[in-house]
Scaffold this motif. Sequence first.
Motif, mmCIF file in Angstrom:
data_model
loop_
_atom_site.group_PDB
_atom_site.id
_atom_site.type_symbol
_atom_site.label_atom_id
_atom_site.label_comp_id
_atom_site.label_asym_id
_atom_site.label_seq_id
_atom_site.Cartn_x
_atom_site.Cartn_y
_atom_site.Cartn_z
ATOM 1 N N ILE A 60 53.525 38.488 41.187
ATOM 2 C CA ILE A 60 54.671 38.373 42.095
ATOM 3 C C ILE A 60 55.789 39.241 41.539
ATOM 4 N N GLY A 61 56.797 39.496 42.354
ATOM 5 C CA GLY A 61 57.947 40.250 41.895
ATOM 6 C C GLY A 61 58.685 39.502 40.798
ATOM 7 N N ARG A 62 59.247 40.253 39.851
ATOM 8 C CA ARG A 62 59.969 39.649 38.734
ATOM 9 C C ARG A 62 61.161 38.829 39.228
ATOM 10 N N GLY A 63 61.754 39.242 40.354
ATOM 11 C CA GLY A 63 62.881 38.503 40.896
ATOM 12 C C GLY A 63 62.517 37.097 41.290
ATOM 13 N N GLN A 64 61.338 36.906 41.853
ATOM 14 C CA GLN A 64 60.921 35.563 42.259
ATOM 15 C C GLN A 64 60.553 34.719 41.034
ATOM 16 N N TRP A 65 60.070 35.359 39.977
ATOM 17 C CA TRP A 65 59.867 34.641 38.721
ATOM 18 C C TRP A 65 61.207 34.105 38.212
ATOM 19 N N LEU A 66 62.241 34.953 38.218
ATOM 20 C CA LEU A 66 63.570 34.520 37.771
ATOM 21 C C LEU A 66 64.099 33.396 38.651
ATOM 22 N N GLN A 67 63.915 33.517 39.949
ATOM 23 C CA GLN A 67 64.390 32.480 40.863
ATOM 24 C C GLN A 67 63.656 31.169 40.639
ATOM 25 N N ALA A 68 62.374 31.230 40.286
ATOM 26 C CA ALA A 68 61.633 30.012 39.954
ATOM 27 C C ALA A 68 62.220 29.361 38.702
ATOM 28 N N LEU A 237 73.047 39.654 32.231
ATOM 29 C CA LEU A 237 72.191 39.005 31.250
ATOM 30 C C LEU A 237 70.847 38.603 31.831
ATOM 31 N N LEU A 238 70.661 38.779 33.137
ATOM 32 C CA LEU A 238 69.419 38.368 33.786
ATOM 33 C C LEU A 238 68.397 39.501 33.772
ATOM 34 N N ARG A 461 66.204 33.396 25.904
ATOM 35 C CA ARG A 461 65.936 32.531 27.057
ATOM 36 C C ARG A 461 67.123 31.605 27.308
ATOM 37 N N GLY A 462 67.758 31.156 26.237
ATOM 38 C CA GLY A 462 68.962 30.348 26.398
ATOM 39 C C GLY A 462 70.072 31.125 27.075
ATOM 40 N N GLU A 463 70.178 32.428 26.742
ATOM 41 C CA GLU A 463 71.183 33.279 27.391
ATOM 42 C C GLU A 463 70.921 33.370 28.892
ATOM 43 N N VAL A 464 69.659 33.505 29.275
ATOM 44 C CA VAL A 464 69.310 33.573 30.697
ATOM 45 C C VAL A 464 69.673 32.265 31.396
ATOM 46 N N GLU A 465 69.348 31.135 30.772
ATOM 47 C CA GLU A 465 69.668 29.838 31.369
ATOM 48 C C GLU A 465 71.175 29.655 31.514
ATOM 49 N N ARG A 466 71.925 30.034 30.494
ATOM 50 C CA ARG A 466 73.389 29.912 30.570
ATOM 51 C C ARG A 466 73.968 30.840 31.629
ATOM 52 N N ILE A 471 76.501 31.599 36.944
ATOM 53 C CA ILE A 471 76.481 32.155 38.304
ATOM 54 C C ILE A 471 76.541 31.035 39.331
ATOM 55 N N ALA A 472 75.784 29.951 39.102
ATOM 56 C CA ALA A 472 75.825 28.812 40.021
ATOM 57 C C ALA A 472 77.230 28.241 40.108
ATOM 58 N N GLU A 473 77.915 28.154 38.974
ATOM 59 C CA GLU A 473 79.285 27.630 38.959
ATOM 60 C C GLU A 473 80.226 28.545 39.746
ATOM 61 N N GLN A 474 80.047 29.857 39.565
ATOM 62 C CA GLN A 474 80.878 30.819 40.314
ATOM 63 C C GLN A 474 80.635 30.697 41.820
ATOM 64 N N LEU A 475 79.375 30.518 42.200
ATOM 65 C CA LEU A 475 79.074 30.398 43.629
ATOM 66 C C LEU A 475 79.635 29.098 44.191
ATOM 67 N N GLU A 476 79.594 28.026 43.426
ATOM 68 C CA GLU A 476 80.191 26.765 43.873
ATOM 69 C C GLU A 476 81.688 26.931 44.103
#
Length: 489
Positions: A60-68, A237-238, A461-466, A471-476
């Motif tokens: 699958i595309g790497r983007g969908q892996w990240l979204q998962a 960082l993603l 991996r922790g950097e990616v999670e943070r 980003i979720a906080e910014q979108l909220e």
Amino acid sequence: MARAIMLQGTGSDVGKTVLVAGLCRAAKKRGLNVRPFKPQNMSNNAAVADIPGEDGGGEIGRGQWLQAVACGVAPSIHMNPVLLKPQSDVGSQVVVQGKVFGQAKARDYQAMKAHLMGAVLDSWEKLGQGADLVIVEGAGSPAEINLRPRDIANMGFATRANVPVVLVGDIDRGGVIASVAGTHLILPEEDRRMVVGYLINKFRGDVTLFDDGIEAINRFTGWPCFGVVPWLKAAALLPSEDSVILERLTAGEERALKVAVPMLGRIANFDDLDPLRAEPQVEVVFVPPGRRLPADAGLVVIPGSKSTIADLLTFRENGWDSDLAAHRRRGGHVVGICGGYQMLGRVVRDPHGIEGSVKEAEGLGLLDVETVMEPEKTVRNSTARSLHFDTPLEGYEIHLGATAGPDCMRPVAVLNDNNDGATSADGKVFGTYLHGLFGADTFRARFLESLGVKGAGVDYRGEVERALDDIAEQLETHLDIDAILTAAR
């Protein structure tokens, strides 16, 4: 079926992948069981996902892996049922539900889409089972009305699956009012009715300065605005999926170690370099065609390639073979990953013409190995252990071909209980089929220490999670997510 909402862009590279990832993480934080979906993707940055009910994995595309990852769920081949992997300027490998379906030139692919829509809708139905919400990412733009009759990526999918659409405009590239209003103007009425609103992405500065712009767009379209998203610094960082980002990675700040990466014409899985880019003392420079490999680089990494022989030939055309030889004479280190590993050998053979009409090419000769392309493709997630540094590794394999030769007697890793890779006699050149090699923090720290970089080993991996949380906080903060979720159906 789960409720669903789809993000489509006014053009390519408007930030849909990151926005979907951020919305997925925001929905997860709200307690929703959320999944990503992209009907059709075009990228040579692929990931390995589970094939339900089968051993092994599919692409699958790497983007969908990240979204998962953002959703906190395992990636599935149904998250990206159609993946196009460009092999030339006019043709791509077509991957359907994780497996290679065939090769197609652009014109032939258009005729193939009627069949592919069935696979898209099948994956769509399977993915939605047990989910509360599916967030869908479009591809390109719905304004490409010349492609609309056979479209499976944007409005063709949205109308068939009855998924409402949020249009994304990129203000950073300019002309965003015209982009949104123009999309409204040229969409046929059936498609226009699917759009429930729009959002503006990549705004730098005070977002209230665009209030007049929102008023103008509303006047032209009647669509509500879900918000204006500022420039998301955490997105850097993603993991990267789209090769357009390479144009922005050709220079960096001077640091303890410079890593040069030749920008191959069919470069694949270049996000292998992201963990190195995350290290504060490491400068990663992607070198575009026509430029020399920097003489002050301590390490050259030859990344993966979708067309090893073609990229090997252009490697020489750019004079990078001479630069690499000079780098070796200076005592420099070289790492090849997947296709890059194959290029480092003495010869690459393609007796079945899998990659094209050229059946054989002389390698760069830095490893005493040979590669033969084989029809069977290896696609699997892998656990491994570094033999150089006795540290755990994990990653994935996506490759054609088998590599053998005397330097394989000095393997790089034990991968799924088998030796993998090859190392030169002086230890300064090695190649491996393991993508994700640098993602192992302990290995990366010890490898960089061997090159003179002290104190490396960030929690990548922790950097990616943070970053996803940020980003979720910014979108909220900047989007009316309640309204977006209400619009989902």
